[in-house]
Design a protein around this motif. Sequence first.
Motif, PDB file in Angstrom:
ATOM      1  N   PRO A 251       0.823  -1.220   0.000  1.00 12.73           N
ATOM      2  CA  PRO A 251       0.000   0.000   0.000  1.00 12.73           C
ATOM      3  C   PRO A 251       0.849   1.259   0.000  1.00 12.73           C
ATOM      4  N   TRP A 252       0.143   2.393  -0.289  1.00 14.43           N
ATOM      5  CA  TRP A 252       0.796   3.696  -0.295  1.00 14.43           C
ATOM      6  C   TRP A 252       0.032   4.634   0.630  1.00 14.43           C
TER       7      TRP A 252
ATOM      8  N   ALA B 130     -14.389   6.278  -2.645  1.00 12.20           N
ATOM      9  CA  ALA B 130     -13.534   5.265  -3.271  1.00 12.20           C
ATOM     10  C   ALA B 130     -13.392   4.018  -2.414  1.00 12.20           C
ATOM     11  N   SER B 131     -13.549   4.141  -1.102  1.00  8.31           N
ATOM     12  CA  SER B 131     -13.358   2.988  -0.212  1.00  8.31           C
ATOM     13  C   SER B 131     -14.670   2.352   0.236  1.00  8.31           C
ATOM     14  N   ARG B 132     -15.813   2.827  -0.290  1.00  9.13           N
ATOM     15  CA  ARG B 132     -17.108   2.252   0.090  1.00  9.13           C
ATOM     16  C   ARG B 132     -17.281   0.870  -0.530  1.00  9.13           C
ATOM     17  N   ILE B 133     -17.722  -0.086   0.263  1.00  7.29           N
ATOM     18  CA  ILE B 133     -17.921  -1.455  -0.218  1.00  7.29           C
ATOM     19  C   ILE B 133     -19.100  -1.497  -1.188  1.00  7.29           C
ATOM     20  N   ARG B 134     -18.887  -2.101  -2.361  1.00  5.17           N
ATOM     21  CA  ARG B 134     -19.942  -2.273  -3.357  1.00  5.17           C
ATOM     22  C   ARG B 134     -20.389  -3.731  -3.407  1.00  5.17           C
ATOM     23  N   PHE B 135     -21.698  -3.931  -3.483  1.00  4.77           N
ATOM     24  CA  PHE B 135     -22.279  -5.266  -3.664  1.00  4.77           C
ATOM     25  C   PHE B 135     -21.862  -6.235  -2.559  1.00  4.77           C
ATOM     26  N   GLY B 136     -21.444  -5.687  -1.432  1.00  3.82           N
ATOM     27  CA  GLY B 136     -20.989  -6.544  -0.344  1.00  3.82           C
ATOM     28  C   GLY B 136     -19.714  -7.293  -0.664  1.00  3.82           C
ATOM     29  N   VAL B 137     -18.953  -6.806  -1.671  1.00  2.00           N
ATOM     30  CA  VAL B 137     -17.786  -7.550  -2.161  1.00  2.00           C
ATOM     31  C   VAL B 137     -16.483  -6.816  -1.890  1.00  2.00           C
TER      32      VAL B 137
ATOM     33  N   LEU C 208      -8.639  -0.071  -1.566  1.00  2.00           N
ATOM     34  CA  LEU C 208      -8.659  -1.025  -0.462  1.00  2.00           C
ATOM     35  C   LEU C 208      -7.794  -0.512   0.674  1.00  2.00           C
ATOM     36  N   PRO C 209      -8.363  -0.319   1.854  1.00  3.80           N
ATOM     37  CA  PRO C 209      -7.548   0.131   2.984  1.00  3.80           C
ATOM     38  C   PRO C 209      -6.627  -0.982   3.454  1.00  3.80           C
TER      39      PRO C 209
ATOM     40  N   TRP D 140      -3.196   2.705   1.431  1.00  2.31           N
ATOM     41  CA  TRP D 140      -4.193   2.244   0.471  1.00  2.31           C
ATOM     42  C   TRP D 140      -3.576   1.499  -0.706  1.00  2.31           C
ATOM     43  N   GLY D 141      -4.417   0.680  -1.355  1.00  2.00           N
ATOM     44  CA  GLY D 141      -4.065   0.028  -2.610  1.00  2.00           C
ATOM     45  C   GLY D 141      -5.307  -0.083  -3.468  1.00  2.00           C
TER      46      GLY D 141
END
Length: 477
Positions: free
Chosen positions: A280-281, A314-321, A326-327, A337-338
Amino acid sequence: MAENEISGGSLANVVQAREVHQLTINAPAETAIPRYLRDPSRWPLAREWGALSAGVHKARPGEGGSRLPLYVPRDIDAPLRERIAQGDFVLVVGDSTSGKTRAAFEAVRKVFPGHRVLVPPIGSCLSQAPDTVEHSGLSSVVWLDDLEKYLVPGGLEPEVLADFIQTGTPVVATMRLKAYETYTDEHDSGTGSQVLRVAEIFDLHRLWSDAELSRAADCGDSRILDAFAHHALFGVAEYLAAGPALLQEWQRAHSIHGHARGAALVAAAVDLARTGLRAPWSRALLAELHERYLAAAGGAVLRPESLDAAFDWASRIRFGVTSLLLPAHDDARGEWWGPFDYLVDQTDSKIPSEIWQAALVHANEETDLLAISKNAFDTAPQIAERSLRPLAANGRRTSAFNLGFLLNRQGREAEARQWWTAAADAGLGRAALRLALLDARVGAPAESHKWCTRAISYGPADISEQAAKLLDALHDE
C-alpha cells in the motif's frame, strides 16, 4: 589449544590455564527461524482451509449472507489435479477474477485433504522453509497465491524451489496474466523467469467455455445464474467478484455530476500499481498524485468533492464484495491504500511520467526497483534505465544483463558491452552468449570463441546449446 583424551572419547579445542579469573562462553549463533515456520502443526489442514484465507475473491452475498458461491467445475480441473497429485510445481495463470485461485484451491483440497498448507507471509524469507517441511514429518503443500510477490530476493529463488522438489513437497501457485508476461520477456533472465521455466503452466481464461457455462446453468446458485445471464460480455467469476460493475462506476465517476476527485484518486492508485511499486501507499502520496488526473479530466469545472469525501466514496464497499480503493492499515504515519486489482488489469492507458517518477522516488527496496524496471522496459526506457543502474552497480548480474539489453536496443553498444561483461564475469551465461554474438558480428572470432566457451560452462542448457552452435559456426569459417 589442543585435543585432549578423556574416558570414552576426546575433546577438541580445550583451553588450559593455571588460573581463570573471568570466563565468557559464547554459544554458536543460530539462524533465527521465521515465525511462520516455528510450529508446522498449526498450519491449516487442506480439508479445513478457508477459500477466503487462500486468496479467493469475495462474491456477492448469497442466501444467508454466504460469501462463497458453489464451485462450478472448470475444464482444467482434471489435468490440474493430476499434476498437483504428482507433486509438480504447478502454476495457474489468468486475469484478475478469472477464477484461478478458486480452481487451484479446490484442487489442493481435493488432492491433498490431509496435508498441511504452508502459506508464507508476503515478504518473508523462504530459504529455511524446505528444511522445516522435511524435518516436521508432516505431509505438506506450499501455497503461493499471486506468485509474483514471492519472486524476490529471499523468496522463491531457484535453489529454494529445487529444495522443495527434492523433498517431494508440492508447490501450487497462481499468477495474474499481466504479471506473468513481465517475467517471460525475451530479455528477462532473472531468478523469476528461471523459476517460471520449471513450472507446469495452466491457463485459465476469463470467458468460460460452453461446457463450463452449461455446468454453471445447472448449479442452482442464484448468484451464478445471474452471472451466467451476463456471460456474453463478462466471465462468470469476474461478474461474481463485481469487477465489471466497479470498473464501470469508476469510468462514469469523472463526470460533472460524479465523483471526479474520487475517480482521480483511484486512477493514481491504479497507475502506481502498474509501475510495479508495491502497495500500500500513504494517503498523502495519493492525495499528491491525484491532482494531475483531476486537472486532466477538467479540474474545477467538474465541481470535485472534498478529499475526505473522495476517499470515503472510493473505499465504500460495493455489492458486499469490495471497493475501488482497499484500505491496508492505519499507523502513526496515517492511512495506507491500494487499488482493487481488477481495475489494474483492465487499464492499459499510458502511465504519466509524473507517476513513473514518483514510483522511483518511493521505491525503498530492491524488489520495487526490479518490478519497476520490468514494467517500464518497453514503454518508459529512461525509467527502466534509472531503476536498473543501482541494481547493476551493486552486483546484480541479471540487472546488469537487462541494462545492457536496454542500452544496446538504443544503439549504445559500448555501454551495453560494459554491463554484459560485468554480468558474464559474474557467471551469467546469457550475458556471455550476448558478447559472443556481438564479437562474431563485428569480426572478432577469437573473442567470440572465448565467450562461447564461457557461456557453455555457465549454462543453463538452452544457453549452452546456442553457444555450442555458434562455436561450431566459428570453426566452420
